[in-house]
Design an enzyme around this catalytic site. Structure first.
Site, PDB file in Angstrom:
ATOM      1  N   TYR A   1       0.832  -1.218   0.000  1.00 44.55           N
ATOM      2  CA  TYR A   1       0.000   0.000   0.000  1.00 44.55           C
ATOM      3  C   TYR A   1       0.860   1.259   0.000  1.00 44.55           C
ATOM      4  CZ  TYR A   1      -4.119  -2.736  -0.052  1.00 44.55           C
ATOM      5  OH  TYR A   1      -5.090  -3.593  -0.480  1.00 44.55           O
TER       6      TYR A   1
ATOM      7  N   ARG B   1       1.632   1.959  -3.488  1.00 43.00           N
ATOM      8  CA  ARG B   1       0.456   2.554  -4.145  1.00 43.00           C
ATOM      9  C   ARG B   1       0.358   4.050  -3.799  1.00 43.00           C
ATOM     10  NH1 ARG B   1       1.071  -1.615  -5.502  1.00 43.00           N
ATOM     11  NH2 ARG B   1       1.718  -0.361  -7.250  1.00 43.00           N
TER      12      ARG B   1
ATOM     13  N   VAL C   1      -9.624   3.745  -3.972  1.00 46.31           N
ATOM     14  CA  VAL C   1      -9.046   4.159  -2.694  1.00 46.31           C
ATOM     15  C   VAL C   1      -8.188   5.410  -2.882  1.00 46.31           C
ATOM     16  CG1 VAL C   1      -9.184   1.842  -1.724  1.00 46.31           C
ATOM     17  CG2 VAL C   1      -7.091   2.527  -2.913  1.00 46.31           C
ATOM     18  N   ASP C   2      -8.077   5.892  -4.128  1.00 44.12           N
ATOM     19  CA  ASP C   2      -7.323   7.137  -4.337  1.00 44.12           C
ATOM     20  C   ASP C   2      -8.185   8.334  -3.927  1.00 44.12           C
ATOM     21  OD1 ASP C   2      -8.851   8.273  -6.606  1.00 44.12           O
ATOM     22  OD2 ASP C   2      -7.980   6.685  -7.841  1.00 44.12           O
TER      23      ASP C   2
ATOM     24  N   HIS D   1     -14.388   1.159  -0.652  1.00 44.35           N
ATOM     25  CA  HIS D   1     -13.301   0.222  -0.336  1.00 44.35           C
ATOM     26  C   HIS D   1     -12.185   0.861   0.479  1.00 44.35           C
ATOM     27  CE1 HIS D   1     -14.601  -2.508  -3.943  1.00 44.35           C
ATOM     28  NE2 HIS D   1     -15.386  -2.626  -2.888  1.00 44.35           N
TER      29      HIS D   1
ATOM     30  N   GLY E   1     -15.997   3.083 -15.503  1.00 49.96           N
ATOM     31  CA  GLY E   1     -14.690   2.448 -15.341  1.00 49.96           C
ATOM     32  C   GLY E   1     -14.609   1.356 -14.304  1.00 49.96           C
TER      33      GLY E   1
ATOM     34  N   SER F   1     -15.120  -3.071 -13.873  1.00 49.86           N
ATOM     35  CA  SER F   1     -15.385  -4.344 -14.544  1.00 49.86           C
ATOM     36  C   SER F   1     -16.622  -5.027 -13.955  1.00 49.86           C
ATOM     37  CB  SER F   1     -14.172  -5.260 -14.416  1.00 49.86           C
ATOM     38  OG  SER F   1     -13.921  -5.520 -13.045  1.00 49.86           O
TER      39      SER F   1
END
Ligand code: OAD
Length: 232
Positions: free
Chosen positions: A54, A57, A89-90, A105, A173, A175
């Site tokens: 993380y 990230r 999570v950004d 999330h 955006g 899936s």
């Protein structure tokens, strides 16, 4: 009164900001076994690996900027009551200036105490430069403020309430692989217009308007479609 526009976003909206998606070719879960870095078991087995994953990230996020899709959704606030529900999570929606953002999330730039989960800490960018701190100021161990697989999604219920009140629902955006987030579409009221922006769209129910474009272009298309007067 403004119409309520509820928008559910996934990794694809941040792809053009340089943030990796998960399941596309070369996506994150191809490089890292998901159950090692994003599960309660994985964290118990090897917390150092999860912290490192993380933190990497975070470094990627600190280099990234919101793109035209994030800003395009902020522009829609002029004409609509906009609520963004994101699996991401950004913090790119917030950095673009979006007023209402609900994270399903978790949030990358936060950690929380393992022993006192109500103690959630916002990380300063400089704290991510090297190996992350794994304890808080009380000496208690912390964990990423991320919803791991095998864990409940505490914001799902408020998200379903927003979707059930939507006058227009938009998906961008994703899936549509991960539940319960993928099920949000089932909470729209009958007759609510639904749009889905994704260059490689998943299967969606009949009646959904699919805009098969990258998010930056797709949000501009959406704004154009929404501004057209309804004939009839
Ligand atoms: P995925 O990686 O599963 O899906 C990304 C989607 O974005 C795909 O449908 C792509 O076609 C699409 N996409 C790629 N480039 C795009 C672009 N420029 N514009 C628009 N769409 C584009 O990501 P999610 O569906 O968000 O959870 O994944 C859901 C969850 O799975 C994540 O929140 C994460 C992951 O495990 C956690 O980490 C808890």
């Amino acid at each position: 009164m403004k119409k309520k526009l509820v928008i559910s976003t996934g990794a694809g909206i941040s792809a053009e900001s340089g943030i990796s998606t998960f399941r596309d070719a070369g996506g994150l879960w191809e490089k890292y076994p998901v159950m090692d870095v994003c599960s309660a078991d994985g964290f118990e087995r090897n917390p150092a690996l999860v912290h490192q994953f993380y933190n990497d990230r975070r470094k990627q996020l600190l280099e990234a900027k919101p793109n035209a899709a994030h800003y395009g959704l902020v522009d829609l606030e002029k004409d609509y009551d906009v609520y963004v529900i994101t699996q991401n999570v950004d913090d790119l929606h917030e950095r673009a200036g979006q007023q209402n953002v609900l994270h399903l999330h978790g949030e990358l730039m936060k950690v929380r105490s393992l022993t006192h989960p109500e103690r959630v800490y916002q990380l300063k960018p400089e704290a991510c430069a090297t190996t992350p701190d794994t304890r808080d100021q009380y000496g208690d161990p912390v964990r990423p403020h991320i919803v791991f697989f095998q864990e409940a999604v505490p914001n799902f219920e408020p998200a379903t309430e927003l979707v059930a009140e939507a006058d227009i629902f938009v998906v961008i955006g994703t899936s549509l692989n991960v539940y319960p987030a993928a099920a949000l579409i089932n909470y729209v009221r009958p007759g609510t217009p639904i749009y889905y922006i994704d260059p490689n769209p998943a299967r969606v129910p009949a009646g959904v308007t699919v805009i098969a474009e990258p998010a930056t272009r797709g949000v501009a298309t959406l704004a154009r479609l929404l501004s057209q007067p309804i004939e009839g």
